[in-house]
Design a protein around this motif. Sequence first.
Motif, mmCIF file in Angstrom:
data_model
loop_
_atom_site.group_PDB
_atom_site.id
_atom_site.type_symbol
_atom_site.label_atom_id
_atom_site.label_comp_id
_atom_site.label_asym_id
_atom_site.label_seq_id
_atom_site.Cartn_x
_atom_site.Cartn_y
_atom_site.Cartn_z
ATOM 1 N N PRO A 185 0.933 -1.414 -0.060
ATOM 2 C CA PRO A 185 -0.123 0.002 0.108
ATOM 3 C C PRO A 185 0.999 1.079 -0.018
ATOM 4 O O PRO A 185 2.150 1.321 0.428
ATOM 5 C CB PRO A 185 -0.713 -0.046 1.224
ATOM 6 C CG PRO A 185 0.178 -0.862 2.325
ATOM 7 C CD PRO A 185 1.251 -1.952 1.543
ATOM 8 N N LYS A 234 -0.085 5.804 0.455
ATOM 9 C CA LYS A 234 -0.899 6.863 0.855
ATOM 10 C C LYS A 234 -0.059 8.265 0.927
ATOM 11 O O LYS A 234 0.871 8.052 1.652
ATOM 12 C CB LYS A 234 -1.728 6.414 2.196
ATOM 13 C CG LYS A 234 -2.628 7.580 2.418
ATOM 14 C CD LYS A 234 -3.515 7.234 3.850
ATOM 15 C CE LYS A 234 -4.637 8.107 4.028
ATOM 16 N NZ LYS A 234 -5.352 7.721 5.365
ATOM 17 N N SER A 280 -0.712 12.375 1.605
ATOM 18 C CA SER A 280 -1.961 13.389 1.831
ATOM 19 C C SER A 280 -1.528 14.642 2.431
ATOM 20 O O SER A 280 -0.128 14.714 2.568
ATOM 21 C CB SER A 280 -2.972 12.786 2.929
ATOM 22 O OG SER A 280 -2.458 12.665 4.400
ATOM 23 N N GLY A 314 -6.078 13.763 -0.349
ATOM 24 C CA GLY A 314 -4.864 12.481 -0.586
ATOM 25 C C GLY A 314 -5.258 11.769 -1.551
ATOM 26 O O GLY A 314 -6.345 11.541 -2.139
ATOM 27 N N GLU A 319 -4.412 7.436 -2.654
ATOM 28 C CA GLU A 319 -4.219 6.088 -2.039
ATOM 29 C C GLU A 319 -3.879 5.231 -3.279
ATOM 30 O O GLU A 319 -4.680 5.287 -4.217
ATOM 31 C CB GLU A 319 -4.953 5.568 -1.264
ATOM 32 C CG GLU A 319 -5.438 6.330 0.265
ATOM 33 C CD GLU A 319 -6.568 5.730 1.085
ATOM 34 O OE1 GLU A 319 -6.031 5.208 1.999
ATOM 35 O OE2 GLU A 319 -7.632 5.963 0.495
ATOM 36 N N THR A 320 -2.919 4.228 -3.066
ATOM 37 C CA THR A 320 -2.967 3.106 -3.910
ATOM 38 C C THR A 320 -2.246 1.806 -3.370
ATOM 39 O O THR A 320 -1.688 1.743 -2.480
ATOM 40 C CB THR A 320 -2.017 3.622 -5.194
ATOM 41 O OG1 THR A 320 -2.249 2.724 -6.364
ATOM 42 C CG2 THR A 320 -0.529 3.897 -4.628
ATOM 43 N N SER A 321 -2.824 0.607 -4.051
ATOM 44 C CA SER A 321 -2.079 -0.405 -3.368
ATOM 45 C C SER A 321 -1.974 -1.488 -4.714
ATOM 46 O O SER A 321 -3.027 -1.520 -5.503
ATOM 47 C CB SER A 321 -2.817 -0.907 -2.085
ATOM 48 O OG SER A 321 -4.286 -1.525 -2.514
ATOM 49 N N TYR A 380 -6.927 2.061 -6.451
ATOM 50 C CA TYR A 380 -6.626 3.455 -6.382
ATOM 51 C C TYR A 380 -7.665 4.369 -6.016
ATOM 52 O O TYR A 380 -8.688 4.106 -6.127
ATOM 53 C CB TYR A 380 -6.335 3.930 -8.030
ATOM 54 C CG TYR A 380 -5.731 3.042 -8.922
ATOM 55 C CD1 TYR A 380 -4.107 2.959 -9.132
ATOM 56 C CD2 TYR A 380 -6.425 1.962 -9.838
ATOM 57 C CE1 TYR A 380 -3.691 2.217 -9.945
ATOM 58 C CE2 TYR A 380 -5.538 1.131 -10.794
ATOM 59 C CZ TYR A 380 -4.269 1.205 -10.836
ATOM 60 O OH TYR A 380 -3.441 0.410 -11.461
ATOM 61 N N TYR A 418 -9.157 11.082 -1.862
ATOM 62 C CA TYR A 418 -10.418 11.902 -1.004
ATOM 63 C C TYR A 418 -10.187 13.156 -0.812
ATOM 64 O O TYR A 418 -8.858 13.621 -0.967
ATOM 65 C CB TYR A 418 -10.158 10.841 0.571
ATOM 66 C CG TYR A 418 -9.127 10.998 1.376
ATOM 67 C CD1 TYR A 418 -9.200 12.293 2.087
ATOM 68 C CD2 TYR A 418 -7.900 10.280 1.081
ATOM 69 C CE1 TYR A 418 -8.035 12.338 2.920
ATOM 70 C CE2 TYR A 418 -6.735 10.525 1.880
ATOM 71 C CZ TYR A 418 -6.767 11.698 2.803
ATOM 72 O OH TYR A 418 -5.703 11.756 3.566
ATOM 73 N N ASP A 450 -14.828 10.187 -0.949
ATOM 74 C CA ASP A 450 -13.831 9.521 -1.414
ATOM 75 C C ASP A 450 -14.289 8.813 -2.622
ATOM 76 O O ASP A 450 -15.266 8.265 -2.953
ATOM 77 C CB ASP A 450 -13.102 8.587 -0.426
ATOM 78 C CG ASP A 450 -14.185 7.418 0.255
ATOM 79 O OD1 ASP A 450 -14.230 6.510 -0.673
ATOM 80 O OD2 ASP A 450 -14.634 7.600 1.185
ATOM 81 N N ASN A 467 -12.805 5.262 -4.846
ATOM 82 C CA ASN A 467 -11.969 4.054 -4.935
ATOM 83 C C ASN A 467 -12.074 3.362 -6.365
ATOM 84 O O ASN A 467 -13.263 3.157 -6.862
ATOM 85 C CB ASN A 467 -11.941 3.278 -3.795
ATOM 86 C CG ASN A 467 -11.625 3.974 -2.733
ATOM 87 O OD1 ASN A 467 -10.539 4.514 -2.380
ATOM 88 N ND2 ASN A 467 -12.683 4.016 -1.947
#
Length: 154
Positions: free
Chosen positions: A11, A13, A15, A25, A27-29, A52, A55, A69, A71
């Motif tokens: 993961p 993140k 922000s 922010g 986020e990706t994983s 992906y 937020y 958010d 996703n």
Amino acid sequence: MNNNDFNLYVPMKVSTGFSGRYFIGIETSANWHKARNNLTNIDNSNIWEYHYGGYISAELFAEILLDTDINIIKRTGYASPELNHTEWQWNMEISRSFKKFVLTLKAIDILRQYKSIAYLVNDRGISETRALSLPSYALLTLTYKFNKQPSKKK
């Protein structure tokens, strides 16, 4: 994890906030699942899931807080084409505090796309697909805050 599987999850993140009222922010994983045995009846031996998202949290007018958010989940590596797909999920929450009360309206999966899918091989070697669709919903809550501070011991 059992003795026949290998799973790797990575993961990330990032922000930031500005003006004390806005926060953004991303986020990706990546998640990789590999069956370590070479049985020919296992169709999900090399699966990738990519997540992906982003937020935004903002304080709007009249002390109203907005959190939203989005996703994106992309699945690949399944032998069955209906399991190799991309889905979007969008959630939003608006809240307002009134002294000791907080009124919150939350909408989950506004785009109505989320599905929890399990693709497995049963004990007789037969592939099974199980899908559970979680419906979109809105939730209105009223919360009471106690705000009682513990007394200091001297």
